[in-house]
Design an enzyme around this catalytic site. Structure first.
Site, PDB file in Angstrom:
ATOM      1  N   HIS A 127     -25.371 -28.678  -8.453  1.00  0.00           N
ATOM      2  CA  HIS A 127     -24.639 -29.909  -8.637  1.00  0.00           C
ATOM      3  C   HIS A 127     -24.893 -31.374  -8.303  1.00  0.00           C
ATOM      4  CE1 HIS A 127     -20.760 -32.919  -8.428  1.00  0.00           C
ATOM      5  NE2 HIS A 127     -20.669 -33.161  -9.847  1.00  0.00           N
TER       6      HIS A 127
ATOM      7  N   HIS B   8       2.341 -34.393 -12.464  1.00  0.00           N
ATOM      8  CA  HIS B   8       1.304 -34.057 -12.528  1.00  0.00           C
ATOM      9  C   HIS B   8       2.291 -34.029 -14.545  1.00  0.00           C
ATOM     10  CE1 HIS B   8      -2.029 -33.013 -14.793  1.00  0.00           C
ATOM     11  NE2 HIS B   8      -2.132 -31.569 -14.593  1.00  0.00           N
TER      12      HIS B   8
ATOM     13  N   GLU C 118     -23.081 -26.308  -5.146  1.00  0.00           N
ATOM     14  CA  GLU C 118     -22.943 -27.663  -4.823  1.00  0.00           C
ATOM     15  C   GLU C 118     -24.830 -28.660  -4.546  1.00  0.00           C
ATOM     16  OE1 GLU C 118     -21.479 -31.259  -3.237  1.00  0.00           O
ATOM     17  OE2 GLU C 118     -20.927 -29.796  -3.983  1.00  0.00           O
TER      18      GLU C 118
ATOM     19  N   HIS D 293     -13.855 -39.282  -6.783  1.00  0.00           N
ATOM     20  CA  HIS D 293     -15.092 -38.542  -7.569  1.00  0.00           C
ATOM     21  C   HIS D 293     -15.073 -38.178  -8.961  1.00  0.00           C
ATOM     22  CE1 HIS D 293     -18.792 -37.340  -6.803  1.00  0.00           C
ATOM     23  NE2 HIS D 293     -18.972 -36.386  -7.264  1.00  0.00           N
TER      24      HIS D 293
ATOM     25  N   HIS E  25     -10.020 -26.989 -18.491  1.00  0.00           N
ATOM     26  CA  HIS E  25      -9.133 -27.805 -18.086  1.00  0.00           C
ATOM     27  C   HIS E  25      -9.790 -28.967 -18.071  1.00  0.00           C
ATOM     28  CE1 HIS E  25      -4.716 -29.423 -18.890  1.00  0.00           C
ATOM     29  NE2 HIS E  25      -5.261 -29.190 -17.206  1.00  0.00           N
TER      30      HIS E  25
END
Length: 387
Positions: free
Chosen positions: A81, A301, A78, A189, A358
């Site tokens: 990032h 989806h 985290e 985000h 993906h």
């Protein structure tokens, strides 16, 4: 001088676009490995600039956040990032300043945006969150207003827009932590990261000379833009699916696709599945929805994926027939890979490498469409005149 600036912009925008793509991939890795709340504070991690690495620091971290025990294998992901996101912010700021070269008022607006964003972060760390939010809104608005005022071609103005998006991304990253992985914030985000990459990718291809010699391909622009909008909606659905932990709502293995729970369209709670705001203070880590609501999200989806597949498949064929062979092939190849990765996620039970890929392939498909859009537009010089 203008030629030298444009040359620097060409390479800097390319670097920023590649960096943004890597950040999208790494962000997906962080989210999918359940490390999104591994640092319970922001922008520090358990009060550290990096993350706790020694026994005493770990003990202080556990004492300060007893409800969120320190996990070293997640915390570094985290915080790295966040550091990468900060680096991208510096790159985009440099890109925006270059794009506004010799435009004093625009440069002052961009510098003001950077200062306001920095002060806003400092005030947030001091607990003055209302003032911090107000400064952040101003920091977002200034580059957007400057982009409207800048009398230069789209690629130059897009660099300024990207700066505003980056600041908003920072706010979303903050809210992701403070609002405990609220799905609407996590999805936003993701969309912000994709938008940043798309803007930088568009600037890179335009500065690289990707354009049309005339307006013969102008009729394709609306079709490409519609494809981008449809793909953006599908990416949002993907983010909603992931943030609500609904990716495996139909199970996994051969029985989970193309059917879901043994049915072509199983019953689902579509109302609960798509409530965007559920108040403040709820911890969404692991998800809070029941099986019926998650099934509803998964089925929408899949329906969205079918619509996007049919439209972009048709669009790629249309592009090839209109002479944009490589654009059509790129869109079709990325589309097929994305669908196969989505099916593989369900079949193999959401393995981390496949799930991360993906996300990355969605970004590449978006880039293929953005590059195609650039290929249908005429070239402008730095003064805004058509060449």
């Amino acid at each position: 001088m203008s030629f030298r600036v444009e040359k620097i912009l060409r390479w800097l925008s390319l670097l920023a676009a590649v960096f943004a793509f890597g950040l999208v991939m790494f962000g997906a890795f962080v989210r999918l490995s359940n490390a999104g709340l591994s640092c319970p504070d922001w922008p520090t991690c358990y009060g550290e600039t990096t993350w706790p690495q020694h026994a005493q620091a770990v003990a202080r971290a556990d004492a300060a956040f007893p409800d969120r025990p320190y996990e070293a294998h997640k915390a570094w992901r985290e915080q790295v990032h966040r550091m990468l996101a900060g680096t991208l912010g510096v790159l985009v700021l440099a890109l925006a300043l270059l794009a506004a070269w010799r435009r004093r008022r625009v440069l002052l607006a961009l510098a003001g945006s950077a200062v306001l964003a920095a002060v806003g972060v400092a005030m947030y760390m001091r607990g003055e969150r209302h003032w911090s939010s107000l400064l952040a809104v101003c920091a977002i608005a200034l580059p957007l207003a400057a982009a409207l005022a800048l009398r230069r071609p789209a690629a130059w103005r897009v660099c300024l827009v990207a700066l505003g998006v980056i600041v908003f991304q920072a706010m979303l990253g903050m809210w992701t932590v403070t609002l405990l992985l609220k799905p609407i914030v996590v999805t936003g985000h993701l969309l912000g990261g994709m938008a940043t990459f798309a803007l930088l990718g568009y600037a890179a291809v335009r500065f690289a000379g990707v354009d049309a010699p005339d307006d013969a391909l102008a009729g394709l622009r609306r079709l490409v833009i519609l494809g981008i909008v449809l793909l953006a909606c599908q990416i949002a659905l993907g983010g909603w699916t992931s943030s609500n932990y609904a990716a495996l709502a139909c199970g996994f293995g051969d029985a989970a696709f193309p059917k879901c729970l043994g049915q072509w369209w199983p019953p689902g709670d579509y109302h609960q599945g798509f409530i965007l705001w559920r108040g403040i203070g709820v911890d969404f880590e692991g998800g809070i929805l029941d099986q019926s609501a998650r099934t509803a999200i998964q089925m929408v989806h899949r329906l969205g994926a079918l619509v996007v597949f049919c439209y972009l498949g048709w669009l790629s064929h249309r592009l090839v027939r209109r002479g944009l062979r490589w654009c059509g092939i790129a869109v079709a190849a990325a589309l097929v890979c994305q669908v196969l990765l989505g099916i593989s996620n369900v079949h193999f039970g959401l393995p981390l490498p496949v799930a991360t890929a993906h996300n990355g392939m969605a970004a590449l498909l978006l880039f293929a469409l953005v590059a195609t859009l650039a290929r249908t537009q005429r070239r402008h010089d730095a003064a805004g005149a058509v060449r």
